[in-house]
Design a protein around this motif. Structure first.
Motif, mmCIF file in Angstrom:
data_model
loop_
_atom_site.group_PDB
_atom_site.id
_atom_site.type_symbol
_atom_site.label_atom_id
_atom_site.label_comp_id
_atom_site.label_asym_id
_atom_site.label_seq_id
_atom_site.Cartn_x
_atom_site.Cartn_y
_atom_site.Cartn_z
ATOM 1 N N LEU A 138 0.834 -1.207 0.000
ATOM 2 C CA LEU A 138 0.000 0.000 0.000
ATOM 3 C C LEU A 138 0.862 1.249 0.000
ATOM 4 O O LEU A 138 0.595 2.204 -0.759
ATOM 5 C CB LEU A 138 -0.936 -0.005 1.212
ATOM 6 C CG LEU A 138 -1.816 1.247 1.362
ATOM 7 C CD1 LEU A 138 -2.737 1.404 0.163
ATOM 8 C CD2 LEU A 138 -2.614 1.182 2.664
ATOM 9 N N GLN A 142 0.789 4.116 -2.997
ATOM 10 C CA GLN A 142 0.449 5.504 -2.714
ATOM 11 C C GLN A 142 1.497 6.466 -3.254
ATOM 12 O O GLN A 142 1.194 7.620 -3.562
ATOM 13 C CB GLN A 142 0.283 5.694 -1.205
ATOM 14 C CG GLN A 142 -0.969 5.023 -0.654
ATOM 15 C CD GLN A 142 -1.014 4.995 0.862
ATOM 16 O OE1 GLN A 142 0.029 5.047 1.532
ATOM 17 N NE2 GLN A 142 -2.208 4.933 1.422
ATOM 18 N N ARG A 181 -9.007 -1.035 -1.878
ATOM 19 C CA ARG A 181 -9.713 0.245 -1.958
ATOM 20 C C ARG A 181 -8.880 1.285 -2.711
ATOM 21 O O ARG A 181 -9.419 2.081 -3.493
ATOM 22 C CB ARG A 181 -10.048 0.759 -0.560
ATOM 23 C CG ARG A 181 -11.169 -0.021 0.140
ATOM 24 C CD ARG A 181 -11.660 0.731 1.372
ATOM 25 N NE ARG A 181 -12.804 0.068 1.975
ATOM 26 C CZ ARG A 181 -12.737 -0.754 3.015
ATOM 27 N NH1 ARG A 181 -11.560 -1.014 3.577
ATOM 28 N NH2 ARG A 181 -13.824 -1.317 3.503
ATOM 29 N N TYR A 182 -7.587 1.293 -2.473
ATOM 30 C CA TYR A 182 -6.733 2.270 -3.135
ATOM 31 C C TYR A 182 -6.740 2.054 -4.647
ATOM 32 O O TYR A 182 -6.842 3.011 -5.424
ATOM 33 C CB TYR A 182 -5.304 2.197 -2.598
ATOM 34 C CG TYR A 182 -4.441 3.309 -3.122
ATOM 35 C CD1 TYR A 182 -4.423 4.551 -2.504
ATOM 36 C CD2 TYR A 182 -3.671 3.136 -4.267
ATOM 37 C CE1 TYR A 182 -3.670 5.596 -3.004
ATOM 38 C CE2 TYR A 182 -2.908 4.169 -4.774
ATOM 39 C CZ TYR A 182 -2.909 5.399 -4.143
ATOM 40 O OH TYR A 182 -2.162 6.427 -4.655
ATOM 41 N N GLU A 185 -10.145 3.276 -5.981
ATOM 42 C CA GLU A 185 -10.298 4.729 -5.935
ATOM 43 C C GLU A 185 -9.459 5.432 -6.991
ATOM 44 O O GLU A 185 -9.815 6.538 -7.441
ATOM 45 C CB GLU A 185 -9.918 5.236 -4.543
ATOM 46 C CG GLU A 185 -10.915 4.848 -3.456
ATOM 47 C CD GLU A 185 -10.388 5.117 -2.056
ATOM 48 O OE1 GLU A 185 -9.262 5.683 -1.942
ATOM 49 O OE2 GLU A 185 -11.089 4.779 -1.087
ATOM 50 N N HIS A 186 -8.373 4.804 -7.416
ATOM 51 C CA HIS A 186 -7.471 5.447 -8.364
ATOM 52 C C HIS A 186 -7.536 4.835 -9.763
ATOM 53 O O HIS A 186 -6.691 5.119 -10.616
ATOM 54 C CB HIS A 186 -6.039 5.418 -7.820
ATOM 55 C CG HIS A 186 -5.869 6.300 -6.611
ATOM 56 N ND1 HIS A 186 -6.235 5.895 -5.347
ATOM 57 C CD2 HIS A 186 -5.416 7.583 -6.485
ATOM 58 C CE1 HIS A 186 -5.998 6.874 -4.489
ATOM 59 N NE2 HIS A 186 -5.513 7.908 -5.154
#
Length: 268
Positions: A138, A142, A181-182, A185-186
């Motif tokens: 993660l 990011q 989720r990341y 979302e992206h």
């Protein structure tokens, strides 16, 4: 399943197979589109495999074969980047300097060591290491921007030893969900990597429960790759995927050209 979007040749440090052999075998299998995704792991642990990449030689060779075999198969230009936090700026500039069709982000090392090697596990509690691995994944995602899919999310369990290769999602949901989720979302894809079947795990990487959770969270974008390093590993286990993915609720998968996705329906 006529497209394999994760494969290697002798341009990768862990393959001895000439690119031409991979292409000809892919044609024999009836694949319509393949994407070479040669390894580039800058600052890989010293004394282990060399995952540097002669991108110029790789691209030149691929272009020759792409034109030569254009009537038989569509060959695309990709790369698999081994994520580490301090490499983000280098990788960003690198990806923007080449006309890649497809970029894979992979978490191969943890604390500058690769879990592929048995010595990595000495004195470590596997469940703690696996948690740290997902947390580091993660963190890297990011920081990274230039990638299209996350490969083999649970790569580390291939080498974690008996009792851990058959982990269940619920054991690590608190560190897996933020990764899923990341990606959602992206607008990034999650790879379904069939090397898990090749390694005898009985599941793709990631496992079915993780793929199901990805859907539950709203994720739909997946890519598919065998992670083949030898001709006989191309499209490995692809015959299992249409039923497996349809049963989970997926209806299509993505292939890429010029870093743009094309959506292909799953067939049964």
């Amino acid at each position: 399943m006529k497209s394999d979007f994760h494969m290697h040749s002798s341009f990768s440090g862990d393959s001895d197979t000439p690119m031409l052999d991979m292409i000809e075998y892919a044609i024999a299998l009836g694949l319509g589109t393949i994407c070479f995704t040669e390894h580039y792991d800058e600052d890989y642990p010293e004394g282990e495999d060399d995952f540097s990449l002669d991108t110029s030689a790789y691209y030149t060779t691929l272009c020759i074969f792409k034109e030569q075999y254009a009537s038989k198969i569509n060959i695309r230009f990709g790369v698999e980047l081994g994520m580490q936090p301090h490499l983000v700026a280098l990788y960003t500039k690198y990806v923007q300097s080449w006309p890649f069709d497809f970029v894979i982000a992979s978490q191969h090392v943890l604390n500058h060591a690769d879990p592929y090697y048995p010595s990595f596990w000495n004195g470590k509690k596997p469940s703690d290491v696996i948690c740290s691995y997902f947390e580091e994944t993660l963190k890297n995602l990011q920081l990274m921007k230039e990638y299209d899919t996350l490969a083999h999310l649970d790569y580390i369990v291939r080498y974690a030893g008996s009792g851990h290769t058959s982990y269940h999602y619920s054991q690590y949901s608190d560190v897996i969900d933020p990764v899923l989720r990341y990606l959602i979302e992206h607008g990034k894809c999650l790879e379904v990597n069939t090397a898990g079947f090749k390694y005898g795990l009985g599941h793709p990487n990631p496992r079915e429960e993780v793929l199901k959770r990805y859907l539950e969270l709203g994720g739909e974008l997946i890519t598919i790759g065998s992670d083949g390093h030898k001709p006989e590993h191309l499209a490995y286990g692809f015959d299992l995927l249409p039923d497996l993915l349809n049963d989970l609720g997926f209806r299509y998968y993505c292939i890429f050209q010029n870093r743009k996705p094309e959506f292909l329906k799953l067939s049964v």
